[in-house]
Design an enzyme around this catalytic site. Structure first.
Site, PDB file in Angstrom:
ATOM      1  N   LYS A 215       0.853  -1.190   0.000  1.00 37.80           N
ATOM      2  CA  LYS A 215       0.000   0.000   0.000  1.00 37.80           C
ATOM      3  C   LYS A 215       0.886   1.236   0.000  1.00 37.80           C
ATOM      4  O   LYS A 215       1.606   1.496   0.959  1.00 37.80           O
ATOM      5  CB  LYS A 215      -0.922   0.004   1.218  1.00 37.80           C
ATOM      6  CG  LYS A 215      -1.896   1.177   1.236  1.00 37.80           C
ATOM      7  CD  LYS A 215      -2.829   1.100   2.437  1.00 37.80           C
ATOM      8  CE  LYS A 215      -3.826   2.251   2.444  1.00 37.80           C
ATOM      9  NZ  LYS A 215      -4.743   2.187   3.608  1.00 37.80           N
ATOM     10  N   LYS A 268      -2.023  -1.633  -3.937  1.00 37.39           N
ATOM     11  CA  LYS A 268      -2.868  -0.444  -3.967  1.00 37.39           C
ATOM     12  C   LYS A 268      -1.980   0.802  -4.007  1.00 37.39           C
ATOM     13  O   LYS A 268      -1.079   0.926  -3.170  1.00 37.39           O
ATOM     14  CB  LYS A 268      -3.761  -0.411  -2.719  1.00 37.39           C
ATOM     15  CG  LYS A 268      -4.659   0.804  -2.607  1.00 37.39           C
ATOM     16  CD  LYS A 268      -5.426   0.807  -1.287  1.00 37.39           C
ATOM     17  CE  LYS A 268      -6.334   2.042  -1.194  1.00 37.39           C
ATOM     18  NZ  LYS A 268      -7.034   2.130   0.092  1.00 37.39           N
TER      19      LYS A 268
END
Length: 347
Positions: A215, A268
């Site tokens: 992330k 992500k």
């Protein structure tokens, strides 16, 4: 061949010259001549089972509230969210990920883990009405803390180890409410191990963890922070989310989560990190998820609204590129749009 081209060849005498031979070359276009042929040899497919639709459940409203920076995406009150999940199910989408917006926030994100929190109530209502819908619960504190950060804060420092106990509490409460999968997005070190241990101790040994393993501290999250009311009140999240310039670090992050018990790995955002997605695909056999995030969605919607792009074709190329890079599943705000295109035979 055009008439002028044929005429030029004829006049040159080349076509009738028995001494002239075409040099050998590959005819790749043979497999592109019709839509049916192109579909027959298509290597990468995006289908309904690949898609996960995000759903925002808002404790502060009744009914539906549009999100200005994400056209077509709404917050739903507890009274309206079951109907929305019904619409999602009717389109053939079988998985959702739920995020909560609480009425009250505090320093330890109490609303994220109490039994009557907004996500817990929402999950129970959704599973009662649609037991076959796969409900993924986002496990993070930023929507629930008064600081807007993803963990416990002391002297403007986000504490890692002290946050793990709360993160584990959230996971157990979500599993007790009926969540099928826990998806921790807080980016604390050791969070997968803490959650796995807590779930196992509470008897949820079969509840999988979908780790936001890779992330990045990305600028593509802006519209989501409007949607979930989770912008940090000071500083940023670069101290615990990854530097977008780093590629090899992603392999270490994913390997750590896999060792700690993750059942899925996630990258992500998606579009700006397709190289990383491919790296993780080659390094791990776990199911791989890509999050096509809010900023990626908003850019396409804005360009389409201005008539600059063909939205359905751009969405198809975008999601296909994510699948081609190695994703098994895609969390995307386009899920309902794609499902409609598939239903109407336009995909």
């Amino acid at each position: 061949m055009t008439v002028s081209a044929a005429s030029a060849i004829s006049q040159s005498g080349i076509a009738n010259d028995s001494a002239w031979h075409r040099p050998p070359f590959d005819r790749h276009r043979r497999l592109r001549t019709t839509p049916a042929l192109r579909a027959l040899v298509r290597e990468t497919h995006v289908g309904l089972d690949d898609l996960i639709m995000p759903v925002f459940i808002d404790e502060t409203i009744d009914g539906v509230s549009p999100i200005a920076s994400m056209p077509g995406i709404n917050r739903f009150g507890l009274d309206a969210v079951v109907d929305e999940v019904g619409r999602i199910a009717d389109l053939g989408i079988r998985s959702i990920i739920v995020f909560g917006i609480p009425k009250y926030k505090d320093a330890v994100g109490t609303g994220a883990w109490i039994p009557d929190g907004i996500v817990q109530r929402g999950i129970r209502a959704i599973k009662a009405a649609y037991p076959d819908m796969v409900v993924i619960a986002d496990d993070c504190m930023c929507e629930y803390t008064s600081t807007g950060h993803c963990g416990i804060v002391e002297r403007q420092e986000v504490l890692n180890d002290e946050s793990l106990e709360y993160i584990a509490h959230i996971a157990v409460s979500q599993a007790e409410a009926g969540a099928d999968i826990i998806a921790p997005s807080n980016a604390m070190d050791g969070y997968v191990l803490a959650i796995r241990s807590a779930l196992d101790d509470a008897g949820f040994v079969s509840t999988p963890i979908m780790s936001y393993a890779v992330k990045y501290a990305s600028s593509f999250y802006g519209p989501f922070r409007d949607a979930a009311d989770g912008a940090p009140q000071f500083g940023d999240r670069a101290g615990y989310q990854m530097d977008p310039a780093n590629r090899r670090e992603a392999l270490r992050e994913a390997a750590s989560d896999e060792r700690e018990g993750a059942d899925f790995l996630m990258v992500k955002p998606a579009m700006a990190f397709l190289d990383v997605l491919r790296d993780i695909r080659e390094a791990s056999d776990l199911p791989l998820v890509a999050y096509n995030v809010s900023g990626e969605y908003a850019m396409i919607k804005a360009a389409a609204a201005n008539g600059w792009i063909d939205e359905p074709r751009i969405v198809r190329e975008t999601l296909t590129s994510i699948k081609r890079a190695g994703a098994d599943l895609i969390i995307t705000y386009f899920a309902k749009d794609v499902a409609r295109h598939i239903r109407d035979h336009e995909w």
